[in-house]
Design a protein around this motif. Structure first.
Motif, PDB file in Angstrom:
ATOM      1  N   MET A 114      12.451   6.899   6.239  1.00 38.88           N
ATOM      2  CA  MET A 114      11.091   7.149   6.745  1.00 38.88           C
ATOM      3  C   MET A 114      10.216   5.934   6.458  1.00 38.88           C
ATOM      4  O   MET A 114      10.208   5.400   5.360  1.00 38.88           O
ATOM      5  N   SER A 115       9.425   5.564   7.475  1.00 34.33           N
ATOM      6  CA  SER A 115       8.451   4.516   7.210  1.00 34.33           C
ATOM      7  C   SER A 115       7.413   5.086   6.250  1.00 34.33           C
ATOM      8  O   SER A 115       7.032   6.237   6.361  1.00 34.33           O
ATOM      9  N   SER A 116       6.979   4.283   5.320  1.00 33.95           N
ATOM     10  CA  SER A 116       6.018   4.787   4.346  1.00 33.95           C
ATOM     11  C   SER A 116       4.710   5.087   5.076  1.00 33.95           C
ATOM     12  O   SER A 116       4.328   4.393   5.995  1.00 33.95           O
ATOM     13  N   SER A 117       4.027   6.133   4.632  1.00 34.00           N
ATOM     14  CA  SER A 117       2.861   6.581   5.386  1.00 34.00           C
ATOM     15  C   SER A 117       1.656   5.691   5.120  1.00 34.00           C
ATOM     16  O   SER A 117       1.560   5.046   4.072  1.00 34.00           O
ATOM     17  N   VAL A 118       0.753   5.658   6.093  1.00 29.44           N
ATOM     18  CA  VAL A 118      -0.438   4.824   5.977  1.00 29.44           C
ATOM     19  C   VAL A 118      -1.678   5.693   6.049  1.00 29.44           C
ATOM     20  O   VAL A 118      -1.636   6.824   6.527  1.00 29.44           O
ATOM     21  N   ALA A 158      -3.222   8.499   3.075  1.00 28.27           N
ATOM     22  CA  ALA A 158      -1.818   8.346   3.432  1.00 28.27           C
ATOM     23  C   ALA A 158      -1.063   9.629   3.097  1.00 28.27           C
ATOM     24  O   ALA A 158      -1.209  10.167   2.001  1.00 28.27           O
ATOM     25  N   GLY A 159      -0.288  10.119   4.045  1.00 22.98           N
ATOM     26  CA  GLY A 159       0.527  11.294   3.800  1.00 22.98           C
ATOM     27  C   GLY A 159      -0.211  12.612   3.955  1.00 22.98           C
ATOM     28  O   GLY A 159       0.379  13.683   3.858  1.00 22.98           O
ATOM     29  N   ARG A 185       9.925   7.930  14.254  1.00 20.99           N
ATOM     30  CA  ARG A 185       9.430   7.735  12.890  1.00 20.99           C
ATOM     31  C   ARG A 185       8.099   7.003  12.890  1.00 20.99           C
ATOM     32  O   ARG A 185       7.983   5.874  12.377  1.00 20.99           O
ATOM     33  N   LYS A 209       4.127   5.938  12.190  1.00 16.76           N
ATOM     34  CA  LYS A 209       3.305   5.819  11.000  1.00 16.76           C
ATOM     35  C   LYS A 209       2.369   7.004  10.903  1.00 16.76           C
ATOM     36  O   LYS A 209       1.973   7.421   9.830  1.00 16.76           O
ATOM     37  N   GLY A 252       6.158  13.915   5.261  1.00 13.51           N
ATOM     38  CA  GLY A 252       5.162  13.179   4.489  1.00 13.51           C
ATOM     39  C   GLY A 252       4.413  12.154   5.297  1.00 13.51           C
ATOM     40  O   GLY A 252       3.813  11.235   4.751  1.00 13.51           O
ATOM     41  N   THR A 253       4.442  12.296   6.624  1.00 16.29           N
ATOM     42  CA  THR A 253       3.725  11.362   7.481  1.00 16.29           C
ATOM     43  C   THR A 253       2.254  11.756   7.554  1.00 16.29           C
ATOM     44  O   THR A 253       1.933  12.935   7.554  1.00 16.29           O
ATOM     45  N   THR A 254       1.396  10.755   7.611  1.00 17.76           N
ATOM     46  CA  THR A 254      -0.028  11.025   7.809  1.00 17.76           C
ATOM     47  C   THR A 254      -0.197  11.704   9.162  1.00 17.76           C
ATOM     48  O   THR A 254       0.372  11.255  10.156  1.00 17.76           O
TER      49      THR A 254
END
Lengths: 363, 262
Positions: free
Chosen positions: A1-5, A32-33, A156, A158, A189-191
């Motif tokens: 997963m791309s880290s959330s912003v 974020a998230g 996936r 952001k 856990g995505t924004t």
């Protein structure tokens, strides 16, 4: 997963060519998230806000949209790395279920094996295994929205954006998909920013809710804050049912006189009126009652019943009571309104209410 | 009135009208297959005239097919983007442009052709080539392509589909070819059949624009009616019908395909 912003809107307004201002200058920060729900009646600017975040619309001059540190104001939607779920599904009728879901992956030119693997993964996540070869018009509304959901998360993104995704579905299906979307959002856990006019959806899904009214954010807070400490009468009324009692006089020891009785509310001494949710009002024996009235109407709802009580005020009090007891019309009823359940939207320092909200949040 | 009698009357009236329209066509076809039309069927059936027409006029048939296909390619290349442009532009402008597009259909073909001759007639190379006729055909058939494509585009919720594609990272070119074009294929097909049929049958513009070396099928047909035996002209008509009737049937079929499905 791309880290959330995180998402930051700075002074974003939107005026349409006819001169109609859909959105007043707006500052908004989504952590974020986090899942932020934009809630409000139609025409309040919630969809415009979402479209500005997505890049489908630009804010007026001076507005700025940032994803994390990156300024994306000038980027079109295809460069913003978002996933979007639309109210009307917006599936491609010329493609199968699998081709719809894999569309974004093909645009990204992912290697075939990875495309296949991600396709299988998201189809499992939304419970659509075995539907890959189906035609879009052979699906039910709920299945279509699952395909749309899978298509949005497959890339996936952001940021995940939802534009009233459940509004076109019937009630039962809506409840089920709402649960599934909530679970999915926690898993990913995505924004996420979620637009709806349905308060149940908002409370079930939102980490925070922004209630919007006439192009402005009327209140931004957790579901508990919004419900128990509404910032104004509009929010109080929009989120759930609420009773408004006019204060017609003040007794000794901080008693407030209202139609039908007296209330104890030391924290609301300045208020012209007090608010109370129907479910916070207790039905008590007549001698112990703070407020007395007569039953105007009782509506049986199964798990509870809604009583309309005439206390002599302009509008009857709504009371949510146990559904076991039968209340014939005209019966005298005694009510108690606990101090911590009384609030007034405009009085910012309602400490009791804050305390009760905290309790609620911890409980 | 007795419903049975009424039905019988209705049926016979319908049949009468059909016969009124079909008999001339049937007679023309028969004339093209008869040894000697003035003697009648007893002179015998023959393919002689058909073969003779082929020998005399096959180049006009090939030219007509070439023109129709070239016209089709151009109307697709211009018409599909034009329809998309109209879909995306403001209502007021779109209406005005759509009406302008219909002008070549409303204006008599002779006038269109005359205007083309006045404007470009002095370019001798161009004037003498089949491309000159092609310009006339494109002018005449383009509105039909645009209208067919636009009507399908309007029911296909293309703006929404495009937004979805864009959210998945597709740029304009990718959106156009993966979402816009595939979702208006039925309109393109209906438009294409219309364009080919109209181009093959077009006479007014072509008659003004043609040279002895650039005769199309309908122009050749007029020529044969004027200067050949009746049997030859009729055999020529027969060939034309064989070419055009399958196209007309296909138009009906495509029309059913493109009707909105949900």
């Amino acid at each position: 997963m791309s880290s959330s912003v995180s998402i930051t809107l700075t002074q974003c307004s939107r005026t349409f060519s006819g001169g109609h201002t859909a959105l007043q200058p707006l500052d908004l920060h989504v952590n974020a998230g986090e899942t932020l729900v934009l809630l409000g009646p139609s025409g309040c600017g919630k969809t415009t806000t979402l479209r500005i975040i997505s890049g489908l619309e630009s804010p007026d001059r001076g507005g700025r949209v940032q994803f994390g540190e990156q300024d994306v104001t000038a980027l079109p939607i295809e460069k913003r790395d978002v996933g979007m779920v639309f109210q009307n599904y917006a599936l491609f009728p010329n493609m199968s279920v699998a081709d719809n879901i894999a569309y974004g992956l093909k645009i990204q030119r992912l290697p075939r094996s990875e495309t296949e693997q991600r396709l299988a993964e998201v189809m499992r996540m939304v419970d659509l295994e075995g539907f890959g070869e189906r035609r879009i018009d052979a699906l039910s509304g709920g299945q279509k929205q699952r395909v749309a959901l899978a298509r949005a998360i497959a890339v996936r993104p952001k940021v995940l954006l939802f534009d009233e995704p459940l509004a076109a579905l019937d009630a039962k299906l809506r409840d089920r998909l709402r649960l599934e979307i909530g679970q999915l959002l926690r898993e990913l856990g995505t924004t996420a920013v979620y637009v709806t006019h349905d308060q149940d959806e908002a409370m079930a899904l939102g980490d925070r809710i922004a209630v919007m009214q006439a192009g402005r954010i009327a209140q931004l807070g957790t579901p508990q804050e919004i419900y128990h400490q509404p910032a104004n009468a509009f929010v109080a009324d929009f989120i759930g049912a609420v009773n408004r009692l006019e204060v017609i006089g003040k007794g000794a020891n901080g008693q407030l006189t209202v139609q039908g009785g007296e209330l104890t509310a030391p924290h609301l001494q300045e208020a012209q009126s007090v608010y109370c949710r129907p479910e916070d009002i207790e039905v008590v024996a007549l001698p112990n009652a703070q407020v007395k009235g007569r039953i105007l109407q009782s509506i049986f709802l199964g798990q509870s019943q809604q009583l309309m009580v005439d206390t002599g005020g302009a509008t009857p009090l709504q009371v949510k009571a146990s559904s076991r007891q039968h209340w014939p019309i005209g019966t005298a009823i005694g009510l108690a309104l606990p101090p911590q359940a009384l609030f007034h939207p405009e009085s910012s320092h309602s400490e009791l209410a804050a305390a009760s909200a905290k309790e609620q949040a911890n409980g | 009135m007795n419903p049975r009698i009424r039905f019988a009357l209705q049926l016979s009236f319908t049949l009468l009208v059909c016969l009124f329209m079909i008999i001339p066509i049937a007679m023309s076809v028969m004339a093209g297959l008869t040894e000697n039309y003035f003697v009648g069927l007893k002179s015998g059936l023959t393919l002689r005239w058909v073969i003779e027409v082929w020998q005399l006029y096959s180049d006009t048939i090939w030219l007509s097919i070439k023109l129709a296909l070239a016209c089709l390619v151009i109307t697709i290349l211009i018409g599909v983007p034009a329809a998309y442009g109209l879909l995306r532009s403001r209502r007021r402008w779109a209406n005005a442009i759509e009406e302008l597009l219909l002008l070549p259909v409303a204006v008599p073909g002779l006038a269109t052709a005359l205007a083309l001759l006045l404007a470009y007639g002095s370019y001798r190379e161009f004037r003498g080539s089949w491309l000159f006729i092609l310009v006339g055909h494109v002018l005449f058939t383009l509105p039909f392509m645009v209208r067919a494509v636009l009507s399908v585009m309007q029911t296909a919720r293309l703006p929404l589909l495009e937004e979805a594609a864009a959210s998945l990272g597709a740029n304009f070119r990718q959106r156009f070819f993966t979402v816009v074009v595939p979702n208006c294929l039925s309109g393109i097909l209906a438009g294409a059949l219309m364009v080919v049929t109209l181009s093959i049958g077009e006479f007014n513009i072509t008659w003004m624009l043609h040279t002895p070396l650039t005769k199309t099928l309908p122009v050749g047909l007029a020529d044969s009616y004027a200067s050949m035996r009746l049997e030859v002209g009729s055999a020529y008509t027969l060939i034309f019908l064989v070419m055009i009737v399958p196209l007309l049937v296909a138009i009906q079929w495509a029309g059913r395909l493109s009707s909105p499905r949900r």
